[in-house]
Design an enzyme around this catalytic site. Sequence first.
Site, mmCIF file in Angstrom:
data_model
loop_
_atom_site.group_PDB
_atom_site.id
_atom_site.type_symbol
_atom_site.label_atom_id
_atom_site.label_comp_id
_atom_site.label_asym_id
_atom_site.label_seq_id
_atom_site.Cartn_x
_atom_site.Cartn_y
_atom_site.Cartn_z
ATOM 1 N N HIS A 1 75.652 43.749 0.466
ATOM 2 C CA HIS A 1 74.831 42.720 -0.168
ATOM 3 C C HIS A 1 74.129 41.855 0.877
ATOM 4 C CE1 HIS A 1 74.487 38.579 -1.930
ATOM 5 N NE2 HIS A 1 73.809 39.268 -2.821
ATOM 6 N N GLU B 1 71.180 43.718 2.152
ATOM 7 C CA GLU B 1 70.070 43.684 1.188
ATOM 8 C C GLU B 1 69.253 42.404 1.361
ATOM 9 O OE1 GLU B 1 69.409 41.759 -2.843
ATOM 10 O OE2 GLU B 1 71.287 42.878 -2.876
ATOM 11 N N HIS B 2 69.940 41.285 1.536
ATOM 12 C CA HIS B 2 69.238 40.012 1.762
ATOM 13 C C HIS B 2 68.430 40.041 3.058
ATOM 14 C CE1 HIS B 2 70.809 36.770 -1.080
ATOM 15 N NE2 HIS B 2 71.360 37.881 -1.527
ATOM 16 N N GLU C 1 70.248 33.175 6.147
ATOM 17 C CA GLU C 1 70.620 33.953 4.961
ATOM 18 C C GLU C 1 72.110 33.850 4.668
ATOM 19 O OE1 GLU C 1 68.740 35.510 1.817
ATOM 20 O OE2 GLU C 1 67.881 34.752 3.694
ATOM 21 N N GLU D 1 75.138 31.339 -3.036
ATOM 22 C CA GLU D 1 75.206 32.289 -4.150
ATOM 23 C C GLU D 1 76.661 32.486 -4.597
ATOM 24 O OE1 GLU D 1 73.645 36.833 -5.247
ATOM 25 O OE2 GLU D 1 73.427 36.042 -3.221
#
Length: 420
Positions: free
Chosen positions: A47, A50-51, A120, A127
């Site tokens: 994940h 992906e960011h 990030e 998140e």
Amino acid sequence: MTIELHTLSNGFRVVTEHMPGLASASVGIWVNAGGRHEAEEQNGIAHFLEHMAFKGTDTRTSLQIAEAIEDVGGYINAYTSRETTAYYARVLESDVGLGLDVIADILLNPLFEDHEIETERGVILQEIGQALDTPDDIIFDWLQEVAYPDQPIGRTILGPEERVEKFTRDDLTGFVGTHYGPNQMILAAAGAVDHDALVAQAEKLFGHLPARPRTGLIQPAKFVGGERRESKKLEQVHFALAFEGPDYRDPAIYTAQIYASALGGGMSSRLFQEIREKRGLCYTIFAQAGAYEDTGLTTIYAGTSAEEIEELANITMDEMKRAADDMTAAEVARSRAQMKAGLLMGLESPSNRAERLARLLAIWDRIPTVAETVESIDAVTTGDVRDFAARTAQAGAALTLYGPADAAPSLEALRARLVA
């Protein structure tokens, strides 16, 4: 509509479906790398990667990546699941080549600059915090962990904070080096697409890459189950229950989906009618069937008050038990119709078609026709659904509760009621 498939010499696959009458297309690359492919110390890195893909390349800054697509009115995004990471764009017909070029750039030439990693990292930690503050989100992460403890498939996709806080550039490049080979990717596109043009562009962008050994799954899934109860002062008790189900290659997956639809898939379903409409015990209740490469889950979720949770949980068991005895042909026919309508309506979208192409090719190494899928749905009988309901009552189970849950029955008590 025509589906075409081409495989480059290094194993990179290109699958397209031309949809006449459309002026736009969806194009993307699906990578066989998700949460299941992480070692324990890597949990969350798929994940995180992906960011980072959108944070700059050798030729584009993060702003230029966004502007390249948005300047032509397009849309670009990505997602990570437990078995796949996808990068995709929706653009007009004339910009399909641009969309693929940008996606290839972020996959092949990411910079992974330290300051961008730190930025990030902060976004992902926020998140994670948001997920923890969303009960009807985090409860499904907990349910997965209870169903598959100490296994990659049971871990959260976002990863725990203590892992995310420590990921480095070397961790990111190492994961890419292992899991982002050309034979681990599928380029799928649907809508106003030219297959030959996309194959030629793919050959130019990806054809030089050497194939990599397929790593497969790090650890096969083993359903264990159990109970997790988290008490917190909330307005509602969040209730999630899962039973082990078929994997996505098992023909019984169609029966599982029809059973879940009849049980709790819509306003006419048994759980919705009995628990919400007749008794007013909740606002939200549903059932669904999900599947992975070697396992699956039939899941029920509801939110209710502390005073009503015991009754809601017990009636849910009663309805599951009753389904094995008196599920009707009309209910099964309705669920079949809903399943087929959902499939066919969804396929009017090029994004959904591209997703379907990539997913089916990854599963079957071919693209089963829509007619084949419809035939499999239509083949499910009322007897099949009743038998599945009976087997589910005996299957392994996992229960998670979040909120003022002291009055909720235990998993042991629910299982006893179900099989009594």
